[in-house]
Design an enzyme around this catalytic site. Structure first.
Site, PDB file in Angstrom:
ATOM      1  N   HIS A 129      -2.812  30.092 -28.241  1.00 50.39           N
ATOM      2  CA  HIS A 129      -2.137  30.930 -29.113  1.00 50.39           C
ATOM      3  C   HIS A 129      -2.961  31.280 -30.438  1.00 50.39           C
ATOM      4  O   HIS A 129      -2.506  31.445 -31.482  1.00 50.39           O
ATOM      5  CB  HIS A 129      -0.904  30.143 -29.421  1.00 50.39           C
ATOM      6  CG  HIS A 129      -0.981  29.181 -30.209  1.00 50.39           C
ATOM      7  ND1 HIS A 129      -0.124  27.922 -30.176  1.00 50.39           N
ATOM      8  CD2 HIS A 129      -2.101  28.676 -31.322  1.00 50.39           C
ATOM      9  CE1 HIS A 129      -0.460  26.863 -31.088  1.00 50.39           C
ATOM     10  NE2 HIS A 129      -1.554  27.260 -31.714  1.00 50.39           N
ATOM     11  N   HIS A 156       1.942  27.168 -38.298  1.00 43.01           N
ATOM     12  CA  HIS A 156       0.554  26.920 -39.040  1.00 43.01           C
ATOM     13  C   HIS A 156       0.832  27.019 -40.190  1.00 43.01           C
ATOM     14  O   HIS A 156       0.394  27.951 -41.122  1.00 43.01           O
ATOM     15  CB  HIS A 156      -0.621  28.012 -38.474  1.00 43.01           C
ATOM     16  CG  HIS A 156      -0.683  27.972 -36.878  1.00 43.01           C
ATOM     17  ND1 HIS A 156       0.012  28.164 -36.059  1.00 43.01           N
ATOM     18  CD2 HIS A 156      -1.796  27.247 -36.172  1.00 43.01           C
ATOM     19  CE1 HIS A 156      -0.489  27.952 -34.865  1.00 43.01           C
ATOM     20  NE2 HIS A 156      -1.643  27.516 -34.868  1.00 43.01           N
ATOM     21  N   HIS A 170     -11.543  23.646 -29.591  1.00 41.77           N
ATOM     22  CA  HIS A 170     -11.998  24.513 -30.898  1.00 41.77           C
ATOM     23  C   HIS A 170     -11.889  23.775 -31.859  1.00 41.77           C
ATOM     24  O   HIS A 170     -11.220  22.743 -32.098  1.00 41.77           O
ATOM     25  CB  HIS A 170     -10.998  25.708 -31.187  1.00 41.77           C
ATOM     26  CG  HIS A 170      -9.671  25.459 -31.270  1.00 41.77           C
ATOM     27  ND1 HIS A 170      -8.672  24.708 -30.692  1.00 41.77           N
ATOM     28  CD2 HIS A 170      -8.885  26.130 -32.503  1.00 41.77           C
ATOM     29  CE1 HIS A 170      -7.613  24.766 -31.326  1.00 41.77           C
ATOM     30  NE2 HIS A 170      -7.568  25.554 -32.246  1.00 41.77           N
ATOM     31  N   GLU A 192      -4.290  20.040 -30.640  1.00 42.00           N
ATOM     32  CA  GLU A 192      -3.228  20.840 -30.290  1.00 42.00           C
ATOM     33  C   GLU A 192      -2.580  20.510 -28.893  1.00 42.00           C
ATOM     34  O   GLU A 192      -1.781  21.022 -28.466  1.00 42.00           O
ATOM     35  CB  GLU A 192      -3.433  22.185 -30.356  1.00 42.00           C
ATOM     36  CG  GLU A 192      -3.513  22.881 -31.830  1.00 42.00           C
ATOM     37  CD  GLU A 192      -3.769  24.260 -32.049  1.00 42.00           C
ATOM     38  OE1 GLU A 192      -3.778  24.739 -32.979  1.00 42.00           O
ATOM     39  OE2 GLU A 192      -4.167  24.839 -30.718  1.00 42.00           O
TER      40      GLU A 192
END
Lengths: 134, 289
Positions: B12, B59, B196, B243
């Site tokens: 996302h 977030h 990431h 995540e």
């Protein structure tokens, strides 16, 4: 008995755990306030007066003033928060990464296009120590 | 009764939303990222979910540092796209199946998964980017083609819930869905990842080999995969790669045996490896084509 932090030997990485969350609370709340335009306007009009609203440490405040992106993380900041300060300054996530890694924007962007930073040699602190990185 | 027919795993990355919103998807940098979703958009038209159960993380948009629920279920009638600092994304308001969401909340809590219940909530790129990737360009005056039940998972402040907990929550979500009387097709999305790291001196870490084994094992060894310790995500997939625990919720909600319908992997989108997979339950051959 203390919790074992088995993630502290990952080089170049600050895991935002509960201790960092506690230390960085006011710093992070300042940063996230910049999500909203009205707050950005107030901050940009008078940074000092706006920062007075947040009881962060003198070191944290100085790191904000200096836009010292790594220092902000070392003092309990989290990237999802500090990136709002970056956005206020017109700096994207990827440009922030160029700054935090010391590579600069172009070299960092090229590394990503070429497949990113490889895991080999970047898993354990001793691998960086052996290379003379910190 | 309601049934979960398939699961979607999907990154996302916020820059993907920006690229769509600014019409940059045909640019050489972005084209290979979006090409992998063309088949997915055809697939989901045929799969025709009535409801998407969308697992994502906020977030620091709704939940800033003052309030960090591990699991928060969206029970409001609708969820507006949030202003994350550069204006709300120009995409439709997300509408809930509110009756089903309250049923799911009650079922999950009695099943010992203690949800925070959100009766007011905006949604950030974590939710809207996967919808855009799967349903294509839709503007503020359009409607998403299905209802959406959002489930937020804390993955910002360590520790995220364990993969095991997430996998078992997926099973509880399935029980909740299957005890809902209305005849509905539900597709569950697990979003975020893949490898990431956005922060500090190791930013930019990408681990294609590790990401590939993760996607392989969603089909071949989902239970074993759900036992992956947090430190492995952090070390191998980067500090934000954790995540991926949210994909275990999606996987846990499916049958033990599933068919992989589609997979896409691309590096980079900004700082991130984009991963995407569609897994279908075998009792829905129409979905698994």
């Amino acid at each position: 008995m203390a919790l074992k932090k088995d993630y502290e030997d990952i080089p170049g990485t600050l895991v935002f755990d509960a201790d960092r969350g506690r230390e960085g609370y006011h710093l992070n709340q300042f940063c996230i306030s910049l999500r909203l335009q009205g707050n950005r306007d107030a901050f940009n009009a008078d940074e000092g007066a706006y920062l007075d609203r947040y009881p962060m440490t003198a070191e944290q405040r100085q790191a904000v003033v200096d836009r010292d992106w790594n220092r902000l993380l070392e003092l309990g900041g989290n990237i999802y928060y500090t990136s709002k300060l970056g956005a206020n300054d017109g700096i994207t996530f990827q440009q922030l990464a160029g700054l935090m890694t010391g590579m600069g924007n172009e070299a960092y962007r090229k590394m990503m296009v070429d497949g990113g930073r490889p895991p080999d040699g970047n898993r354990y602190q001793h691998e960086w120590d052996d290379k003379g990185e910190n | 009764m309601a049934r979960i027919t398939a699961g979607v795993g999907c990154s996302h990355v916020p820059a993907i939303g920006v690229a769509m919103d600014l019409g940059k998807t045909d640019e050489p940098y972005w084209a290979p990222c979006f090409a992998g979703f063309e088949k997915s958009r055809e697939w989901i038209k045929d799969a025709r979910p009535d409801v998407v159960f969308l697992v994502y993380n906020d977030h620091c948009t709704v939940f800033d540092a003052s309030f960090i629920p591990t699991f928060a279920l969206g029970c409001a009638a609708e969820f507006a796209p949030a202003d994350e600092g550069w204006g709300p994304r120009p995409v439709p308001v997300v509408r809930n199946h509110q009756v089903m969401a309250s049923h799911v909340a009650q079922s999950l809590i009695l099943d010992e998964f203690d949800m925070t219940i959100m009766n007011e909530m905006e949604v950030d790129h974590g939710l809207t980017v996967p919808l855009s990737l799967m349903f294509g360009d839709l503007g503020v005056d359009d409607e998403w083609p299905c209802l959406v039940i959002p489930l937020c998972v804390n993955v910002v402040q360590y520790p995220a819930p364990t993969g095991n907990r997430c996998y078992n929550l997926g099973k509880a979500i399935r029980r909740a869905v299957e005890s809902f009387d209305e005849d509905l097709k539900v597709v569950i999305f697990g979003t975020g990842g893949m490898s990431h790291q956005l922060q500090y001196k190791r930013a930019g870490l990408i681990n294609k080999e590790w990401d590939t084994q993760f996607m392989d094992r969603l089909t071949s060894d989902p239970v074993g995969l759900s036992q992956t310790p947090h430190v492995e995500y952090l070390r191998e997939a980067g500090s934000e790669g954790v995540e991926l625990v949210m994909w275990h919720i999606m996987r846990g909600a499916l049958d033990d045996e599933v068919d992989e319908v589609h997979r896409h992997y691309h590096v980079p989108a900004s700082n991130t490896a984009v991963g995407h997979i569609i897994l279908a339950n075998r009792e829905y051959p129409g979905v698994a084509k």
